[in-house]
Design an enzyme around this catalytic site. Structure first.
Site, PDB file in Angstrom:
ATOM      1  N   ARG A  37       0.798  -1.220   0.000  1.00 52.78           N
ATOM      2  CA  ARG A  37       0.000   0.000   0.000  1.00 52.78           C
ATOM      3  C   ARG A  37       0.834   1.276   0.000  1.00 52.78           C
ATOM      4  NH1 ARG A  37      -4.805   0.073   4.230  1.00 52.78           N
ATOM      5  NH2 ARG A  37      -5.068  -1.923   3.174  1.00 52.78           N
ATOM      6  N   HIS A  83      -7.639  -4.917  -7.750  1.00 50.94           N
ATOM      7  CA  HIS A  83      -7.424  -4.187  -6.494  1.00 50.94           C
ATOM      8  C   HIS A  83      -8.612  -4.371  -5.569  1.00 50.94           C
ATOM      9  CE1 HIS A  83      -4.939  -1.373  -4.296  1.00 50.94           C
ATOM     10  NE2 HIS A  83      -5.966  -0.584  -4.076  1.00 50.94           N
ATOM     11  N   TYR A 127     -18.808  11.077 -14.476  1.00 49.47           N
ATOM     12  CA  TYR A 127     -18.802  12.231 -15.370  1.00 49.47           C
ATOM     13  C   TYR A 127     -17.476  12.396 -16.117  1.00 49.47           C
ATOM     14  CZ  TYR A 127     -22.885  13.554 -12.608  1.00 49.47           C
ATOM     15  OH  TYR A 127     -24.091  13.560 -11.966  1.00 49.47           O
TER      16      TYR A 127
END
Length: 737
Positions: A37, A83, A127
């Site tokens: 991570r 993931h 969007y």
């Protein structure tokens, strides 16, 4: 049917000490955070989430020439296949890869609202659209040619790359930051052209030192520009050890408006500083009078940054104004350097500049060899098939007869022409009309070209020198594709220890400090001629009236023996009632204010306790840096008096609760920074009521019960030694002030 009776504990209980259980599980969590991570890989500069985003977009064929796809589609592919975390974290990482103010070389071409330098967040993923940039393609080049290892995904349904081929040193080019368990990383971005030049130097001179590399890579190159004011020695040490920092300042210029009027135009701000928060910070400095040289700030930015800073007075020098703002605001920041990365074995290590570049070059050599072996295998397979076709053309009629007449043509071809099974299958799958004379020439040409390619590849894989030469050519091609001028200017080093305190930039103006009896403090401009005209809250009255300047420090003595320091420029305006003193200092609720004086460098104060002890203290030693002040007197403070310097005070007068007075030379008091002091006057009972310092030529004065000042012409009759009992004072004497 057999029924199995479960054990009472269900067969799932393991007895072990709590400490060992917690230790083992926390260690597993820490390792997972570090490796999966927080820390980037030194070879491709990616954390797993970024690497998976890049690979998923590659699999979706979102190359620069393709049409962009919805970010929601990309996030879904990454989350579903590679993931196993939330979509918000994946989209946040994707957005950052597309921001040209966050990435020196953006890897995602974003279409839509991807946030801005003001700190506004990106639009929702439904969007926005995205695809890969040419820089990202360079990092993925060779991913389908067995250039890197693959491992199973989290659900074992697919495979993902362990590391990307990385055509350029992305770790240093785009930088990285992250916090793990017990360790963190912070790597600034650099100019890829300089990094590749440094790689060339290492290829030519493997023994080159970090100092040699710093001549080529003089420092970080941030996407937002700015001016680096870190010294060469500091940068060299950071690149040598992998730890350090770099101070970054905003780029600015002076705009002349004519008639002596000017203003500052800021065109670049430090990396990771949000423009809107910077403007808000500067506005707060103006409102709170912490930036007395700055008159106004406004934002005239469009696509480029343009912040207007107007001085409070045209007589202020632009350099002085900016130096004060660099000290007080985020117009100057320090970017920490902590090059903590995962090496090729997955082990966390702090690497210097040379180690990072060497690890990248070693990775490129592994990629080159693996791609070469992959190509060799395919060239050899093609040559093997072409050799079969060459045999066909030498015996074309017989091959056609066998294909037409034999019951088992494959076996016959293998036996007749000594072909392999693969060659025989290929010949039988080839259309007869392709076996023309023209095709024979094409095959011969292809065979020759592939033979030459195979020889070159075999020579490459067997020669280390040729491999490094090939890597150098690849890097030069990448350099031409990504070259861009340096954005961060390397400025002159600024000595942090030589910084002038912010008080030096405060205009020196006369004020009168007004402290009420209930502890409300304010500063009135100029001199207060008539204190009776001052207004206070109902039930409050004047406590102390101190003439000072805005550049002064105020020493506030409290009954608990502490002395506090307050900047006079930080006091509220004298138009209102001020603000509570206790909001500015950590004053105990039971403590009272004894006195307030304006600090005079080099001067001395007489400090006395109610118990009748005291000493002389240098004012420079009494200044406190914290709100809690400085504990100076051991005991309950009664007085904090300035020792006169003009004329020089040379005697001390004390009076006790028994109304006995004593006068002795000031020289009998020790000079010390803190403590209990020595006995001023001896009492059988009671303690000290008042103390005064005076000059023998002028003589002392005392105040009667009505507050009237009276001379004391025969004061020498009370002259004695320190710690004496003294004698009864003049009729009506109660205090000296």
């Amino acid at each position: 049917m057999t029924i199995h009776t479960p054990t009472p504990d269900g067969g799932r209980i393991v007895e072990e000490p709590m400490g060992e259980a917690l230790s083992r599980r926390y260690l597993a969590y820490a390792l997972s955070t570090i490796t999966n991570r927080a820390l980037p890989d030194v070879r491709d500069g990616f954390k797993p989430v970024h690497r998976r985003i890049m690979y998923a977009m590659h699999q979706m064929r979102l190359n620069p020439q393709a049409a962009a796809r919805k970010c929601a589609k990309v996030v879904g592919e990454v989350m579903g296949g590679y993931h196993p975390h939330g979509d918000a974290s994946i989209y946040e990482a994707l957005v950052r890869l597309a921001q040209d103010f966050a990435q020196r070389y953006p890897l995602v071409d974003g279409q839509g609202n991807f946030g801005n330098i003001d700190g506004d967040s990106a639009a929702a993923m439904r969007y926005t659209e995205c695809k890969l940039t040419p820089a990202a393609v360079l990092l993925l080049d060779g991913i389908d040619q067995d250039a890197v290892d693959f491992r199973p995904t989290y659900d074992d349904q697919d495979e993902e790359p362990v590391v990307l081929p990385a055509g350029f040193p992305n770790l240093l080019a785009n930088g990285s930051s992250g916090i793990a368990v017990g360790m963190a990383t912070s790597i600034p971005p650099h100019n890829v052209g300089e990094l590749i030049d440094a790689c060339h130097l290492l290829l030519e001179q493997p023994d080159a030192t970090t100092e040699d590399l710093v001549k080529i890579v003089p420092g970080p190159d941030f996407p937002t520009g700015g001016v680096s004011v870190e010294g060469h020695a500091s940068i060299l040490d950071a690149y040598e050890t992998g730890r350090g920092g770099v101070r970054l300042r905003a780029a600015w210029d002076t705009e002349d408006l004519g008639r002596g009027v000017w203003r500052i135009v800021v065109t670049e701000i430090p990396y990771q500083v949000q423009k809107s928060k910077l403007i808000e910070q500067l506005a707060d400095l103006i409102e709170n009078k912490k930036a007395p040289l700055l008159g106004d700030v406004r934002d005239e930015s469009a696509e480029d940054i343009r912040l207007i800073l107007e001085p409070k007075s045209r007589t202020v020098e632009p350099e002085v104004l900016m130096e004060s703002l660099f000290k007080l605001s985020d117009l100057e920041t320090r970017f920490p350097i902590n090059m903590n990365v995962l090496d090729a074995t997955g082990t966390p290590r702090v690497m210097g500049l040379k180690d990072c570049l060497r690890a990248f070059l070693d990775h490129r050599r592994v990629v080159l060899n693996r791609r070469s072996q992959w190509r060799i295998a395919r060239v050899e397979k093609r040559l093997h098939l072409l050799e079969g076709l060459r045999i066909v053309f030498l015996n074309l009629d017989e091959v056609i007869r066998i294909v037409r007449e034999e019951e088992h043509p494959k076996a016959e071809l293998i036996a007749r022409f000594n072909l392999t099974e693969v060659q025989a299958d290929f010949i039988l799958d080839t259309r007869l009309r392709q076996l023309a004379r023209l095709e024979e020439m094409t095959i011969e040409k292809e065979f020759k070209e592939l033979s030459e390619e195979l020889a070159a590849l075999q020579a490459l894989t067997s020669s280390e020198a040729k491999q490094w030469k090939a890597i150098g050519k690849e890097l030069e091609a990448v350099r031409k594709a990504l070259i861009s001028p340096r954005r961060t200017v390397i400025g002159e080093a600024v000595d942090a220890s030589a910084f002038v305190a912010p008080e030096a930039f405060i205009p020196r103006e006369a004020i009168t400090v007004i402290l009420s009896d209930r502890g409300w403090i304010r500063a009135a401009k100029g001199k207060v001629d008539d204190p009776s005209e001052l207004k206070f809250k109902e039930g409050d009255k004047l406590g102390f009236l101190v003439p000072a300047y805005t550049t002064d420090k105020l020493l506030v003595g409290a009954s608990d023996g502490r002395i506090f320091t307050i900047g006079a420029d930080k006091l509220a305006s004298g138009r209102g009632h001020g603000e509570p003193l206790r909001l500015m200092i950590d004053l105990d609720e039971k403590a009272d204010i004894i006195n307030v004086v304006a600090h005079e460098p080099g001067a001395k104060l007489l400090i006395a306790s109610k118990a009748g002890y005291g000493f002389v203290a240098p004012e420079n030693d009494l200044l406190a840096q914290k709100r809690g002040g400085k504990q100076v007197l051991n005991g309950e403070m009664l007085a904090m008096l300035r020792v006169p310097s003009q004329p020089q005070g040379d005697h001390v007068a004390v009076i006790g609760e028994n109304i006995k007075a004593l006068i002795f030379p000031l020289a009998e008091l020790p000079e010390m920074g803190r403590g209990k002091g020595v006995k001023l006057q001896n009492y059988k009972q009671g303690g000290l009521v008042d103390v005064a310092v005076f000059n023998a030529e002028a003589g002392p004065e005392w105040a009667d019960g009505g507050g009237r000042r009276r001379n004391w012409p025969d004061w020498k009759d009370w002259l004695g030694k320190r710690a004496g009992a003294g004698r009864q004072g003049p009729r009506g004497m109660r205090k000296f002030r």
